[in-house]
Design an enzyme around this catalytic site. Structure first.
Site, mmCIF file in Angstrom:
data_model
loop_
_atom_site.group_PDB
_atom_site.id
_atom_site.type_symbol
_atom_site.label_atom_id
_atom_site.label_comp_id
_atom_site.label_asym_id
_atom_site.label_seq_id
_atom_site.Cartn_x
_atom_site.Cartn_y
_atom_site.Cartn_z
ATOM 1 N N GLU A 173 0.835 -1.209 0.000
ATOM 2 C CA GLU A 173 0.000 0.000 0.000
ATOM 3 C C GLU A 173 0.866 1.254 0.000
ATOM 4 O O GLU A 173 0.837 2.085 0.899
ATOM 5 C CB GLU A 173 -0.961 -0.017 1.199
ATOM 6 C CG GLU A 173 -1.981 -1.142 1.098
ATOM 7 C CD GLU A 173 -3.023 -1.143 2.200
ATOM 8 O OE1 GLU A 173 -4.118 -1.671 1.980
ATOM 9 O OE2 GLU A 173 -2.736 -0.615 3.311
ATOM 10 N N GLU A 362 -5.556 -8.173 -1.002
ATOM 11 C CA GLU A 362 -6.216 -7.978 0.298
ATOM 12 C C GLU A 362 -7.687 -7.672 0.063
ATOM 13 O O GLU A 362 -8.025 -6.786 -0.719
ATOM 14 C CB GLU A 362 -5.594 -6.837 1.110
ATOM 15 C CG GLU A 362 -4.206 -7.111 1.634
ATOM 16 C CD GLU A 362 -3.712 -6.015 2.564
ATOM 17 O OE1 GLU A 362 -4.565 -5.343 3.205
ATOM 18 O OE2 GLU A 362 -2.487 -5.810 2.646
#
Length: 465
Positions: A173, A362
């Site tokens: 991320e 995810e």
């Protein structure tokens, strides 16, 4: 007609070293930035001493219990497990001349255990942590020296595991740096946009160097980027709200643009001018950024809305980012809005934008699972959430999106990144530990364990039409 997923689709789950391993000071491991966040990303940074403790110090003790956990993942039929290497297990302070053999040997054992069950590793080089020594001595990613140190770390693990790991990610991320600079780029205290974006630039160069090194050292490997998929819709169809949502989405798509296209996008220039940002970008940097990733991976939990006049709406901080809630969506116990169709939308947007394979690494539902008197855990709400999202994934594949795989977040309960809670559970496997660190750490299969096993074994055919 019952639609299946593509042959060879990589089903599995996703965890992170700092949220599962524990053993924070064993095996020669150094102190990481995550070790200084005992209450999670939203908590204060706390200096470590011999007496300080945090729930992540033990986490779920994956460091010692991984054979049992890998066996459970294999029982579900995992084709792939995404996890991360703790940078501090390899270079404890980040700038040592030689790597720590104990740390390297641990991941050898982990990858060998996965290979025993035919589970492919998908490995993130840096997942919400970096050596704290690099923060103290170099001011984190504000220093160009850290680019060289990260490249050395990457080359070390690529060389060591070249025969064991064929799927890699650079930074987890990576757009997190905009919302939590200490977590993302190791910048402590309040920092200006100028400082944050300069650190981000160094990290993007480091990512490109890692991609180049991977291509050189493991020619048959694939290496990707990883984005926090924070898609925003305009709160209304007014043109000014539509333009605002485009701009807000560009904040995080910027990272994908650089990593997938090999250069800074034209539109970022205006943002830099209007915010008095002037980056030190060398000609060599521009050349190195041209080494682009093989695929785009991302997380997706929720969507949100954006408005040209946000003061007219009540916003809330859900995960890491502050968003205006969508009045048409329901929310989880933690206020995360549930939007399965948003995942289909995002898959199509990313595929159209980058024309590269995608990987959902995810996606999941955090909830307070309560065992029944007989110990069983009926987590139908998790099954419903994942079922709805996977149906939309299948639709995106029918739309023409090239998707490599899907790894649900937290296939086993773990310590949450944001708040360091155990009670915010994502897993198909229950871990007996509470927010205070009490419990036996025993593992237990939830109802969703058997549901996901059936989804994998049927390659998605058991999903409702």
């Amino acid at each position: 007609m019952q639609m299946r997923f593509p042959e060879g689709f990589l089903w599995g789950g996703s965890i992170a070293a700092n949220q599962v391993e524990g053993a924070w000071n064993e095996g020669g491991k150094g102190v990481s930035t995550s070790d200084l966040q005992p209450q999670g990303i939203h908590g204060n940074v706390v200096e470590r001493d011999a007496n300080s403790t945090g729930i992540k110090d033990v986490a779920i003790d994956f460091y010692h219990r991984y054979p049992q956990d890998i066996q459970l993942f294999a029982e579900m039929g995992f084709k792939v497990l995404r996890t991360s290497i703790a940078w501090t297990r390899i270079y404890p302070n980040g700038d040592e001349d030689e790597p720590n053999e104990e740390g390297l040997a641990f991941y050898d054992r982990l990858f060998d255990e996965m290979a025993h069950y035919g589970i492919q590793p998908l490995i993130t080089l840096s997942h919400y942590e970096m050596p704290y020594g690099l923060v103290k001595n170099y001011d984190g990613w504000s220093s160009r020296k850290v680019i060289d140190l990260f490249e050395r770390y990457a080359r070390t693990v690529f060389t060591r595991y070249r025969d064991k790991v064929k799927y890699w990610l650079t930074f987890n991320e990576i757009n997190m740096a905009l919302h939590a600079p200490f977590t993302g780029v190791g910048l402590a205290g309040e920092r200006s946009k100028q400082e944050i974006y300069q650190a981000i630039h160094h990290q993007l160069v480091a990512s490109a160097r890692a991609v180049k090194a991977c291509h050189e050292i493991i020619p048959d490997a694939k290496i990707g980027s990883m984005l926090l998929g924070g898609i925003r819709y305009p709160i209304t169809c007014k043109p000014e709200d539509v333009l605002k949502s485009q701009r807000v989405n560009r904040d995080w798509l910027f990272f994908g643009d650089v990593q997938a296209r090999g250069a800074y996008p034209a539109w970022i220039g205006r943002f830099f001018r209007e915010n008095n940002i002037s980056l030190n970008i060398t000609g060599q940097d521009e050349l190195e950024l041209q080494e682009t990733v093989d695929f785009i991976s991302f997380s997706y939990y929720m969507s949100g809305c954006a408005a040209a006049q946000p003061e007219l709406y009540q916003s809330s901080r859900t995960n890491i980012m502050r968003m205006i809630p969508n009045p048409h969506l329901e929310s989880s116990e933690w206020g995360w809005q549930i939007d399965p169709q948003g995942l289909r939308f995002l898959l199509n947007e990313l595929h159209d934008r980058y024309q590269k394979p995608l990987f959902i690494v995810e996606n999941g539902l955090g909830a307070k699972d309560v065992p029944a008197a007989d110990g069983s855990i009926e987590d139908d709400y998790r099954i419903q959430y994942l079922q709805a999202h996977l149906v939309q994934v299948r639709e995106a594949i029918e739309d023409g999106v090239e998707l490599l795989g899907y790894t649900s977040w937290g296939p086993i309960d773990l310590v949450s990144a944001g708040t360091a809670q155990m009670s915010k559970r994502y897993g198909f496997i229950y871990v007996d530990r509470d927010d205070a660190g009490n419990g036996t750490l025993a593992r237990r299969r939830k109802k969703s364990f058997f549901w996901y096993r059936d989804v994998i074994s049927s390659n998605g055919a058991t999903l409702a039409p």
